[in-house]
Design an enzyme around this catalytic site. Structure first.
Site, PDB file in Angstrom:
ATOM      1  N   CYS A 149      -5.664   7.954 -11.983  1.00 43.39           N
ATOM      2  CA  CYS A 149      -5.135   7.165 -10.865  1.00 43.39           C
ATOM      3  C   CYS A 149      -5.958   7.390  -9.600  1.00 43.39           C
ATOM      4  CB  CYS A 149      -3.674   7.538 -10.615  1.00 43.39           C
ATOM      5  SG  CYS A 149      -2.943   6.637  -9.247  1.00 43.39           S
ATOM      6  N   CYS A 152      -3.836   7.524  -6.392  1.00 41.46           N
ATOM      7  CA  CYS A 152      -3.121   8.793  -6.186  1.00 41.46           C
ATOM      8  C   CYS A 152      -4.082   9.912  -5.776  1.00 41.46           C
ATOM      9  CB  CYS A 152      -2.411   9.249  -7.467  1.00 41.46           C
ATOM     10  SG  CYS A 152      -1.662   7.953  -8.433  1.00 41.46           S
ATOM     11  N   ASP A 153      -5.246   9.967  -6.392  1.00 44.31           N
ATOM     12  CA  ASP A 153      -6.086  11.162  -6.275  1.00 44.31           C
ATOM     13  C   ASP A 153      -7.410  10.946  -5.543  1.00 44.31           C
ATOM     14  OD1 ASP A 153      -4.177  12.552  -7.733  1.00 44.31           O
ATOM     15  OD2 ASP A 153      -5.070  11.999  -9.646  1.00 44.31           O
TER      16      ASP A 153
END
Ligand code: NAP
Length: 325
Positions: A149, A152-153
């Protein structure tokens, strides 16, 4: 027929002996669109969110191909809008996950982490999960540089170099997103032609931070407490080499989240639930929509459409059984 609509209630979802009219598994675009339609038919649908509220779409930074948003819309923002609209008409959303289903007789029984539910119709919109490479180091270094992701990261890779695996829309879209943070994004693809659509391809080719390694697979992720390098193998020459990188982002397709229904519903070889054009599965009263039943399109707009269709069919199913009860 083995149920009686007079037993069906639409109270709070915690009530003893309540038999729901519509239970929806999953809260992605398909699930929340189904909820909107079922709610507007005054069936007080209950949505069990599953582990990921909003589904995979909610993890996407910007969705540019959902109609009505000419400038794009954030994935989580779109999910929130879907939920708000469904709740406005009486949808109830529970943060719970189904762990088992019994579909041999109606009402269907759904067991979750918290309790059991009985429902006259079931709409399955459990979506799909990203595939893993299944190579040494992948599991150990998950969260330590290995990710599925970018939204997200990506932030953790400011000024660093990352490697992306895959040649589809996800690999390119997420690779492009990673250029916001990373100093260099290398996309490794197992062939010499991309699967991704033309728009994403030209954007990626034009981006000075992105470069490609073709005909190559990743065979190992190396690092102690964080990713330090990956082992690459050219599939044409079998030549192997180490490639230094701080992060490995994997976008190599998805597997439908349908294990729970195995042996109860007809599925294809890939584990996608077989549903006809009316979203009907092999069991009357059980409908499937979105990525759990769609090996072909897997778009937010098609999933939302399938969810709406599934709910309309659930309404018809209940009406038919009401008049013949
Ligand atoms: P996908 O289209 O199935 O692409 C997966 C990619 O990973 C392919 O290039 C495939 O290679 C490669 N791959 C598969 N297994 C591999 C392995 N073991 N090792 C190395 N590479 C491997 O998956 P996706 O990109 O996640 O897209 C899924 C669906 O969502 C598609 O329908 C896509 O159009 C849609 N989507 C759309 C958008 C958008 O429209 N903006 C964004 C994201 C996703 P091969 O090409 O050789 O098979």
């Amino acid at each position: 027929m083995d149920f009686n609509l007079t037993e069906i209630t639409s109270g709070e979802p915690g009530r003893e002996n309540e038999i729901l009219k519509v239970l929806i598994l999953g809260s992605g675009p398909a699930g929340l669109s189904a909820a909107l339609y079922a709610a507007r038919a005054e069936l007080s649908p209950l949505v069990l969110t599953g582990m990921e509220l909003g589904g995979q779409a909610a993890l996407t930074h910007t969705i540019e191909n959902y109609p009505g948003f000419p400038d794009g819309v954030g994935g989580s923002q779109l999910g929130e809008l879907f939920q708000k609209q469904a709740e406005r008409f009486g949808t109830r959303v529970e943060f719970d996950t189904a762990t088992a289903v019994e579909l041999s007789s109606r009402p269907f029984k759904v067991t979750t982490y918290n309790r059991e539910y009985l429902t006259e119709t079931l709409i399955i919109t459990t979506g799909a999960s990203p595939n893993h490479l299944k190579i040494p180091g992948e599991t150990q270094l998950t969260g330590k540089g290995v990710s599925w992701c970018a939204t997200c990261d990506g932030w953790f890779f400011r000024g660093k170099e990352v490697l992306v695996v895959g040649g589809g829309d996800s690999a390119l879209e997420e690779g492009l997103f990673l250029t916001r943070y990373a100093s260099k994004v290398t996309i490794v693809h197992r062939r010499d032609a991309l699967r991704a659509g033309a728009v994403l391809q030209s954007r990626a080719f034009d981006n000075p931070k992105i470069n490609f390694i073709w005909n190559t697979i990743v065979t190992e992720v190396k690092g102690k407490d964080a990713v330090e390098s990956v082992r690459l193998k050219n599939v044409l020459t079998n030549e192997e080499s180490d490639f230094a990188t701080n992060g490995l982002f994997i976008f190599i397709g998805h597997t439908p989240n349908t294990q729970m229904f195995r042996g109860q519903l007809d599925m294809d070889d890939g584990g996608y639930i077989k549903a006809n054009m009316l979203m009907e599965t092999s069991i009357p009263g059980v409908f499937a929509a979105g990525e759990a039943a769609d090996p072909h399109y897997r778009q937010v707009v098609t999933s939302a459409g399938m969810g709406a269709a599934a709910a309309m069919q659930a309404v018809r199913f209940l009406e038919k059984h009401e008049t013949t009860a």
